[in-house]
Design an enzyme around this catalytic site. Structure first.
Site, PDB file in Angstrom:
ATOM      1  N   LYS A  22       0.844  -1.200   0.000  1.00 55.06           N
ATOM      2  CA  LYS A  22       0.000   0.000   0.000  1.00 55.06           C
ATOM      3  C   LYS A  22       0.880   1.252   0.000  1.00 55.06           C
ATOM      4  O   LYS A  22       0.671   2.176  -0.775  1.00 55.06           O
ATOM      5  CB  LYS A  22      -0.868   0.005   1.250  1.00 55.06           C
ATOM      6  CG  LYS A  22      -1.500   1.358   1.573  1.00 55.06           C
ATOM      7  CD  LYS A  22      -2.374   1.336   2.804  1.00 55.06           C
ATOM      8  CE  LYS A  22      -1.612   1.521   4.087  1.00 55.06           C
ATOM      9  NZ  LYS A  22      -1.334   2.902   4.478  1.00 55.06           N
ATOM     10  N   ASN A  23       1.908   1.257   0.854  1.00 55.59           N
ATOM     11  CA  ASN A  23       2.704   2.472   1.039  1.00 55.59           C
ATOM     12  C   ASN A  23       3.712   2.707  -0.070  1.00 55.59           C
ATOM     13  O   ASN A  23       4.400   3.727  -0.076  1.00 55.59           O
ATOM     14  CB  ASN A  23       3.390   2.449   2.406  1.00 55.59           C
ATOM     15  CG  ASN A  23       2.371   2.586   3.526  1.00 55.59           C
ATOM     16  OD1 ASN A  23       1.189   2.869   3.258  1.00 55.59           O
ATOM     17  ND2 ASN A  23       2.787   2.349   4.745  1.00 55.59           N
ATOM     18  N   CYS A 128      -4.777  12.479  12.785  1.00 54.33           N
ATOM     19  CA  CYS A 128      -5.475  11.191  12.695  1.00 54.33           C
ATOM     20  C   CYS A 128      -5.307  10.521  14.048  1.00 54.33           C
ATOM     21  O   CYS A 128      -4.713  11.073  14.962  1.00 54.33           O
ATOM     22  CB  CYS A 128      -4.886  10.341  11.569  1.00 54.33           C
ATOM     23  SG  CYS A 128      -3.298   9.652  12.003  1.00 54.33           S
ATOM     24  N   ARG A 133       0.316  14.527  12.868  1.00 55.17           N
ATOM     25  CA  ARG A 133       0.712  14.327  11.459  1.00 55.17           C
ATOM     26  C   ARG A 133       0.931  15.651  10.704  1.00 55.17           C
ATOM     27  O   ARG A 133       0.275  15.946   9.710  1.00 55.17           O
ATOM     28  CB  ARG A 133      -0.315  13.474  10.725  1.00 55.17           C
ATOM     29  CG  ARG A 133      -0.766  12.205  11.432  1.00 55.17           C
ATOM     30  CD  ARG A 133       0.293  11.121  11.532  1.00 55.17           C
ATOM     31  NE  ARG A 133       0.746  10.563  10.293  1.00 55.17           N
ATOM     32  CZ  ARG A 133       0.175   9.513   9.677  1.00 55.17           C
ATOM     33  NH1 ARG A 133      -0.903   8.986  10.190  1.00 55.17           N
ATOM     34  NH2 ARG A 133       0.667   9.044   8.545  1.00 55.17           N
ATOM     35  N   ASP A 319       5.086   0.525  11.936  1.00 55.54           N
ATOM     36  CA  ASP A 319       3.874  -0.132  11.433  1.00 55.54           C
ATOM     37  C   ASP A 319       3.783  -1.587  11.870  1.00 55.54           C
ATOM     38  O   ASP A 319       2.782  -2.245  11.598  1.00 55.54           O
ATOM     39  CB  ASP A 319       3.810  -0.059   9.903  1.00 55.54           C
ATOM     40  CG  ASP A 319       3.605   1.364   9.423  1.00 55.54           C
ATOM     41  OD1 ASP A 319       3.784   1.620   8.229  1.00 55.54           O
ATOM     42  OD2 ASP A 319       3.293   2.229  10.270  1.00 55.54           O
ATOM     43  N   ARG A 411      -8.479  -0.614   4.905  1.00 56.80           N
ATOM     44  CA  ARG A 411      -7.630   0.398   4.253  1.00 56.80           C
ATOM     45  C   ARG A 411      -6.286  -0.188   3.856  1.00 56.80           C
ATOM     46  O   ARG A 411      -5.634   0.277   2.950  1.00 56.80           O
ATOM     47  CB  ARG A 411      -7.378   1.568   5.222  1.00 56.80           C
ATOM     48  CG  ARG A 411      -8.601   2.364   5.557  1.00 56.80           C
ATOM     49  CD  ARG A 411      -8.245   3.611   6.303  1.00 56.80           C
ATOM     50  NE  ARG A 411      -7.221   4.391   5.593  1.00 56.80           N
ATOM     51  CZ  ARG A 411      -6.803   5.576   6.004  1.00 56.80           C
ATOM     52  NH1 ARG A 411      -7.279   6.091   7.130  1.00 56.80           N
ATOM     53  NH2 ARG A 411      -5.895   6.242   5.343  1.00 56.80           N
TER      54      ARG A 411
HETATM   55  C1  EPZ Z   1       4.384   6.883   6.163  1.00 56.55           C
HETATM   56  O1  EPZ Z   1       3.608   7.905   6.736  1.00 56.55           O
HETATM   57  C2  EPZ Z   1       3.473   5.654   6.105  1.00 56.55           C
HETATM   58  N1  EPZ Z   1       2.309   5.953   5.263  1.00 56.55           N
HETATM   59  C3  EPZ Z   1       3.014   5.286   7.513  1.00 56.55           C
HETATM   60  O2  EPZ Z   1       2.232   4.113   7.425  1.00 56.55           O
HETATM   61  C4  EPZ Z   1       4.255   4.990   8.361  1.00 56.55           C
HETATM   62  O3  EPZ Z   1       3.853   4.689   9.688  1.00 56.55           O
HETATM   63  C5  EPZ Z   1       5.178   6.216   8.351  1.00 56.55           C
HETATM   64  O4  EPZ Z   1       5.520   6.562   6.983  1.00 56.55           O
HETATM   65  C6  EPZ Z   1       6.464   5.957   9.112  1.00 56.55           C
HETATM   66  O5  EPZ Z   1       7.139   4.873   8.542  1.00 56.55           O
HETATM   67  C7  EPZ Z   1       2.456   5.924   3.923  1.00 56.55           C
HETATM   68  O6  EPZ Z   1       3.528   5.659   3.404  1.00 56.55           O
HETATM   69  C8  EPZ Z   1       1.229   6.216   3.118  1.00 56.55           C
HETATM   70  P1  EPZ Z   1       6.458  10.253   8.213  1.00 56.55           P
HETATM   71  P2  EPZ Z   1       4.173   9.442   6.744  1.00 56.55           P
HETATM   72  O7  EPZ Z   1       6.355  11.520   7.446  1.00 56.55           O
HETATM   73  O8  EPZ Z   1       4.941   9.680   5.506  1.00 56.55           O
HETATM   74  C9  EPZ Z   1       6.574  13.542  11.613  1.00 56.55           C
HETATM   75  C10 EPZ Z   1       0.403   2.726   7.815  1.00 56.55           C
HETATM   76  O9  EPZ Z   1      -0.024   2.201   8.843  1.00 56.55           O
HETATM   77  N2  EPZ Z   1       6.441  14.525  10.519  1.00 56.55           N
HETATM   78  O10 EPZ Z   1       7.633   9.356   7.971  1.00 56.55           O
HETATM   79  O11 EPZ Z   1       3.027  10.312   7.046  1.00 56.55           O
HETATM   80  C11 EPZ Z   1       5.327  12.667  11.771  1.00 56.55           C
HETATM   81  O12 EPZ Z   1       4.356  13.336  12.559  1.00 56.55           O
HETATM   82  C12 EPZ Z   1       0.867   4.163   7.840  1.00 56.55           C
HETATM   83  O13 EPZ Z   1       0.530   2.156   6.703  1.00 56.55           O
HETATM   84  C13 EPZ Z   1       6.610  15.867  10.810  1.00 56.55           C
HETATM   85  O14 EPZ Z   1       6.847  16.244  11.953  1.00 56.55           O
HETATM   86  O15 EPZ Z   1       5.138   9.390   7.992  1.00 56.55           O
HETATM   87  C14 EPZ Z   1       5.873  11.440  12.433  1.00 56.55           C
HETATM   88  O16 EPZ Z   1       6.006  11.699  13.821  1.00 56.55           O
HETATM   89  C15 EPZ Z   1       0.656   4.805   9.198  1.00 56.55           C
HETATM   90  N3  EPZ Z   1       6.500  16.768   9.796  1.00 56.55           N
HETATM   91  C16 EPZ Z   1       7.276  11.306  11.830  1.00 56.55           C
HETATM   92  O17 EPZ Z   1       7.595  12.593  11.282  1.00 56.55           O
HETATM   93  C17 EPZ Z   1       6.247  16.392   8.503  1.00 56.55           C
HETATM   94  O18 EPZ Z   1       6.177  17.263   7.618  1.00 56.55           O
HETATM   95  C18 EPZ Z   1       7.365  10.293  10.690  1.00 56.55           C
HETATM   96  O19 EPZ Z   1       6.320  10.586   9.768  1.00 56.55           O
HETATM   97  C19 EPZ Z   1       6.082  15.018   8.227  1.00 56.55           C
HETATM   98  C20 EPZ Z   1       6.192  14.099   9.244  1.00 56.55           C
END
Ligand code: EPZ
Length: 431
Positions: A22-23, A128, A133, A319, A411
């Site tokens: 998915k990701n 969420c 996020r 995850d 999802r």
């Molecule tokens: C991706 O989300 C995945 N989703 C998530 O999977 C996964 O848990 C996550 O990466 C971490 O591996 C998809 O790929 C669609 P991040 P993403 O940006 O990109 C903070 C699932 O269950 N952050 O790596 O949204 C954020 O709040 C989902 O399949 C900022 O502060 O995750 C988090 O604490 C859930 N500012 C950390 O970084 C930003 O601009 C990592 O988030 C962006 C993120």
């Protein structure tokens, strides 16, 4: 709303085909906005999030053709859902709130729209269940490429300079999968060279890099935390097969750890599962890879406790945290699980507690006391990975469990109950 009824205590025996990630599929779909030509993706999973992304891209003007109903299980060893996308023109540069708020990955149209059209209006995703996020790192990356960013009534308005985005230096102070993906896609069409430092290294980013390169992008450093992109003036169409889902794979490893038996995972990519394989091996799961099949059994005796700290790839993936917590309730001894990525990703704890688990939470660390026999109970899914951890708990619990709000599960897990039932689990979906 659908529920799952599960009666626990049955070992799993059989073969499970692992679907496309998915990701990976979500950013790959967004990359199609970067070209007027056709992009063909194979091995696209049948998931609600894919349908949501398809709707979003269609309202941007992309033409899509998507095989709709999955063939019966087992009908084809590698049935492959083909998705073609063709964005010959962009009808709208706006990603509306009603779509973005249901799926945070919608924000991944920001980089492609800005690079292709010079403008993008994307709703802020909102928080969420697992955290606030924010998207500040995405916006910082776009500004580093010359974009002007303003916020207006819950929307991000991004505008490229008159001559288009310009290559620049992007240094993420925190690893972000999505921000790395947006920066990578935008930089492909920026004039000049872009350097992305402290880039995320998840396998899904390697998959996106492979598609972008096939489309004509010039990217160096794939798989490392420093990506160099030499911008090109346009990208062509391409065909690409979505990488296997490492989290779906890990979730079935956890299910086997809970139930015992023997399963064969077909189409898995153990090489993308680093820290998960190591943790599972330590806990008591035996995995043998033979000709593309991962044969999984559980060692005799109790499971072994294991302390877990979630980290960006190649560390232990957040995850998989809920799934590991669930099986560690069956280990002889205590395990400490620290969640360092998201601020609120222990919502499966109260539900597991209803089933008899003994878990104490202090800040970002949950201590799982094992071994505690689990008993079936009515429980509620709260987010995608918490949902699957409740399924895993129910498979090993005594008696019947009913899981509500399983739209969370749909999802990210394709036909989970069918795949488990085909391996002997007593599981059915009731409307
Ligand atoms: C991706 O989300 C995945 N989703 C998530 O999977 C996964 O848990 C996550 O990466 C971490 O591996 C998809 O790929 C669609 P991040 P993403 O940006 O990109 C903070 C699932 O269950 N952050 O790596 O949204 C954020 O709040 C989902 O399949 C900022 O502060 O995750 C988090 O604490 C859930 N500012 C950390 O970084 C930003 O601009 C990592 O988030 C962006 C993120």
């Amino acid at each position: 709303m659908d529920k799952l009824h599960i009666i626990g205590g049955r070992p799993l025996h059989g073969r499970i085909v692992i679907g496309g990630a998915k990701n990976a599929a979500l950013p790959l779909m967004c990359a199609a906005l970067l070209t007027r030509e056709k992009v063909t993706l194979d091995n696209v999973p049948y998931l609600a999030d894919i349908t949501t992304m398809a709707k979003l891209l269609m309202q941007h003007g992309a033409a899509l053709s998507l095989q709709d109903n999955p063939p019966p299980l087992g009908s084809a060893p590698h049935y492959s859902r083909r998705l073609t996308l063709e964005a010959t023109h962009i009808a709208s540069i706006t990603a509306p709130y009603d779509l973005v708020r249901t799926m945070r990955a919608s924000v991944l149209v920001l980089g492609p729209l800005l690079a292709r059209e010079g403008r993008a209006k994307v709703s802020l995703p909102g928080g969420c269940a697992i955290g606030t996020r924010p998207i500040d790192l995405h916006l910082m990356a776009m500004e580093a490429l010359g974009a002007r960013i303003t916020l207006e009534e819950g929307y991000v308005l991004a505008e490229a300079p008159a001559g288009g985005l310009k290559g620049g230096d992007i240094h993420f102070e925190k690893v972000s999968v999505g921000a790395t993906e947006n920066a990578l896609m935008a930089a492909c069409l920026a004039s000049g060279t872009t350097c992305i430092r402290n880039a995320a290294r998840e396998p899904e980013i390697g998959d996106l890099t492979a598609l972008l390169t096939a489309m004509g992008a010039r990217i160096e450093g794939a798989g490392t935390d420093t990506l160099i992109i030499h911008g090109v003036t346009s990208l062509a169409g391409a065909q690409h097969r979505v990488i296997a889902d490492r989290i779906e794979t890990g979730s079935y490893l956890a299910a086997l750890a809970m139930t015992g038996g023997e399963i064969e995972l077909e189409g898995a990519r153990p090489d993308t599962l680093g820290a998960v394989i190591e943790a599972m091996d330590h806990i008591g799961v035996k995995m043998v890879e033979e000709e593309g099949i991962l044969r999984v059994t559980r060692r005799a005796g109790a499971l072994t406790p294991r302390d877990i700290i979630t980290e960006p790839y190649p560390g232990f993936p957040t995850d998989m945290q809920a799934q590991l917590m669930t099986i560690l309730t069956q280990a002889e001894g205590d395990s400490a699980i620290s969640e360092t990525i998201f601020e609120n990703r222990f919502m499966h704890v109260p539900e597991l507690t209803r089933m008899g688990a003994r878990i104490s939470v202090s800040g970002h660390t949950a201590t799982v006391h094992g071994r505690t026999p689990l008993k079936g109970a009515p429980v509620m899914a709260t987010d995608l990975r918490a949902s699957v951890s409740l399924v895993i708990a129910a498979l090993g619990a005594e008696g019947e469990t009913t899981i509500s709000r399983i739209y969370h599960l749909d999802r990210g897990y394709e036909r989970l109950e069918e795949k488990l039932a085909a391996c002997g689990a007593e599981i059915k979906r009731v409307r």
